[in-house]
Design a protein around this motif. Structure first.
Motif, PDB file in Angstrom:
ATOM      1  N   GLY A  45     -18.262  40.347  31.491  1.00 58.37           N
ATOM      2  CA  GLY A  45     -16.937  39.722  31.606  1.00 58.37           C
ATOM      3  C   GLY A  45     -15.828  40.759  31.589  1.00 58.37           C
ATOM      4  O   GLY A  45     -14.834  40.631  32.320  1.00 58.37           O
ATOM      5  N   LEU A  46     -16.010  41.785  30.771  1.00 58.77           N
ATOM      6  CA  LEU A  46     -14.991  42.837  30.675  1.00 58.77           C
ATOM      7  C   LEU A  46     -15.018  43.723  31.927  1.00 58.77           C
ATOM      8  O   LEU A  46     -13.982  44.145  32.445  1.00 58.77           O
ATOM      9  N   ILE A  47     -16.236  43.966  32.413  1.00 56.43           N
ATOM     10  CA  ILE A  47     -16.374  44.816  33.618  1.00 56.43           C
ATOM     11  C   ILE A  47     -15.731  44.125  34.834  1.00 56.43           C
ATOM     12  O   ILE A  47     -14.975  44.742  35.585  1.00 56.43           O
ATOM     13  N   TYR A  48     -16.051  42.841  35.005  1.00 58.52           N
ATOM     14  CA  TYR A  48     -15.614  42.151  36.229  1.00 58.52           C
ATOM     15  C   TYR A  48     -14.360  41.292  36.034  1.00 58.52           C
ATOM     16  O   TYR A  48     -13.970  40.531  36.929  1.00 58.52           O
ATOM     17  N   ARG A  81     -23.155  54.055  32.446  1.00 56.69           N
ATOM     18  CA  ARG A  81     -22.555  55.173  33.190  1.00 56.69           C
ATOM     19  C   ARG A  81     -22.988  55.198  34.660  1.00 56.69           C
ATOM     20  O   ARG A  81     -22.559  56.069  35.411  1.00 56.69           O
ATOM     21  N   GLU A  82     -23.895  54.254  35.007  1.00 58.70           N
ATOM     22  CA  GLU A  82     -24.331  54.199  36.415  1.00 58.70           C
ATOM     23  C   GLU A  82     -23.506  53.164  37.170  1.00 58.70           C
ATOM     24  O   GLU A  82     -23.293  52.049  36.664  1.00 58.70           O
ATOM     25  N   PRO A  83     -23.035  53.498  38.375  1.00 57.56           N
ATOM     26  CA  PRO A  83     -22.250  52.520  39.147  1.00 57.56           C
ATOM     27  C   PRO A  83     -23.071  51.272  39.451  1.00 57.56           C
ATOM     28  O   PRO A  83     -24.293  51.339  39.510  1.00 57.56           O
ATOM     29  N   GLU A  92     -14.976  52.632  33.746  1.00 61.34           N
ATOM     30  CA  GLU A  92     -13.587  52.629  34.249  1.00 61.34           C
ATOM     31  C   GLU A  92     -13.091  51.198  34.459  1.00 61.34           C
ATOM     32  O   GLU A  92     -11.930  50.882  34.195  1.00 61.34           O
ATOM     33  N   ALA A  93     -14.000  50.328  34.918  1.00 58.62           N
ATOM     34  CA  ALA A  93     -13.608  48.923  35.164  1.00 58.62           C
ATOM     35  C   ALA A  93     -13.226  48.253  33.842  1.00 58.62           C
ATOM     36  O   ALA A  93     -12.247  47.494  33.778  1.00 58.62           O
ATOM     37  N   MET A  94     -13.990  48.540  32.790  1.00 54.83           N
ATOM     38  CA  MET A  94     -13.677  47.921  31.486  1.00 54.83           C
ATOM     39  C   MET A  94     -12.326  48.414  30.991  1.00 54.83           C
ATOM     40  O   MET A  94     -11.513  47.642  30.475  1.00 54.83           O
ATOM     41  N   LYS A  95     -12.087  49.719  31.150  1.00 56.03           N
ATOM     42  CA  LYS A  95     -10.795  50.285  30.716  1.00 56.03           C
ATOM     43  C   LYS A  95      -9.653  49.663  31.527  1.00 56.03           C
ATOM     44  O   LYS A  95      -8.608  49.288  30.992  1.00 56.03           O
ATOM     45  N   HIS A  96      -9.897  49.540  32.822  1.00 59.12           N
ATOM     46  CA  HIS A  96      -8.870  48.994  33.719  1.00 59.12           C
ATOM     47  C   HIS A  96      -8.468  47.581  33.261  1.00 59.12           C
ATOM     48  O   HIS A  96      -7.276  47.267  33.143  1.00 59.12           O
TER      49      HIS A  96
END
Ligand code: F6P
Length: 357
Positions: A45-48, A81-83, A92-96
């Motif tokens: 959920g945090l990633i996407y 750490r893997e795309p 990076e997506a979670m931080k974003h």
């Protein structure tokens, strides 16, 4: 205004909802100026960016409810750490998403793998507070995790039920209890259910000694024997193998789990009738027991206090009967094992319980 992100990650357990309710109630008790963002299905959920806004009414009536109102999923730490398949950098997506929503902090409920990622997010500069959930009770830095006592109750009930039928038929019964790496659940449910033999990953067994323990009981007049066997129980022979050799051997294993292998070996060596019962995921299901409701509420309440004070980077744990804050960097990547020399093991042996060692 405080903006708080909530997520539950990894295998679910009882009292996840009770813990989230504790966090939110304690924060709302201190201030109305709060926004709660619930990320769906764990880190996914945090990633996407899949989340829903939650209000106090979402946390009403969930103290006794099993599972998690946010859903959960396993996103293995080694893949963080893997795309993803579309080349997205997950960290990076979670931080974003965290910065896009202008969050003050994340409250993350999870077990061992979840804590590794929570600590990674902390090192990346995000404010994180975590709560220890797992039926395995294997998180380092806390004497207790919520979910554990509820699972002990369920696994004990399973052993209790098996006891009566085992006694009627004079059979050997194996109850397989969850726990691939650690044996807390099997040890506690086994002792609570009066198991005669307890096999856990931390104490590799010798099948000859297991059979001997059964035969000794039978010679002394007992018509049945109950074994509580952890999913991760391992023979002395297998424990001596390298990781690679063990993996190769397990790939060729014909039995669905170690319990069936132990059952076949006992049957072959002793000629006794052996049955296997696997309560499986029932151990993670249903309502939290009263202990877990209180415990998870207390942890949630203390997490709320940390958030209101702006203290981040901690897991709220339990040590020597006190709620404590444990730095995330100390918790991440470590497991809390049962020591073969622990007092409880010595006491169990004094009661005549065999660990097959
Ligand atoms: O970590 C909790 C746990 O229930 C373990 O005891 C068990 O081995 C594992 O999860 C099962 O995982 P899954 O739900 O992914 O099958």
């Amino acid at each position: 205004m405080k903006r708080i992100g909530l997520l539950t990650s990894g295998g679910d357990c009882q009292a996840l909802n009770a813990a989230m309710r504790g966090v939110v109630k304690s924060i709302l008790h201190g201030s109305d100026d709060v926004e709660i963002y619930g990320f769906l299905e764990g880190y996914k959920g945090l990633i996407y960016g899949n989340y829903k806004m939650l209000s106090s009414s979402d946390f009403s009536g969930i103290l006794t409810k099993g599972g998690t109102i946010l859903g959960s999923s396993r996103t293995p730490f080694k893949l963080m750490r893997e795309p993803d398949e579309n080349g997205l950098d997950k960290v990076e997506a979670m931080k974003h998403n965290y910065y896009k929503l202008n969050l003050d902090c994340l409250v993350i409920l999870g077990g061992n793998g979840t804590h590794k990622t929570a600590n990674l997010l902390r090192t990346e500069g995000l404010n994180v507070v975590t709560l220890p959930k797992t039926i395995d009770n294997d998180l380092w830095g806390t004497d207790m995790t919520f979910g554990f006592q509820s699972a002990v109750n369920i696994a004990t009930d399973a052993i209790d039920c098996i006891h009566t039928t085992a006694a009627s038929h004079g059979r050997v019964f194996i109850v397989e209890v969850m726990g691939h790496k650690v044996g807390w659940l099997t040890l506690n449910a086994g002792m609570a259910g009066g198991a005669d033999i307890i096999l856990i990953p931390e104490i590799p067994y010798d099948i000859k000694k297991v059979v001997k323990a059964i035969e000794t009981r039978h010679k002394r007049g007992s018509r049945f024997t109950i074994l509580a066997v952890a999913e991760g129980a391992i023979s002395k022979e297998d424990a001596a193998l390298s990781k690679k050799e063990l993996k190769k051997k397990q790939e060729k294993r014909v039995y669905p789990s170690v319990s069936y292998q132990v059952a076949a070996e006992i049957q072959e060596r002793s000629g006794l009738d052996v049955r296997v019962t696997v309560p499986g995921h029932t151990q993670r299901g249903g309502s939290p027991c009263p202990y877990d409701r209180v415990f998870a509420s207390r942890l949630g309440s203390e997490a709320g206090k940390l958030i209101m004070k702006g203290e981040y980077g901690f897991m709220v744990g339990y040590k020597n009967r006190e709620i404590v804050k444990v730095p995330l960097e100390d918790v991440a990547g470590k497991l809390k094992y049962v020591s073969p020399d622990a007092t409880i093991i010595k006491e169990a042996k004094m009661l005549g319980i065999s660990f097959g060692d």
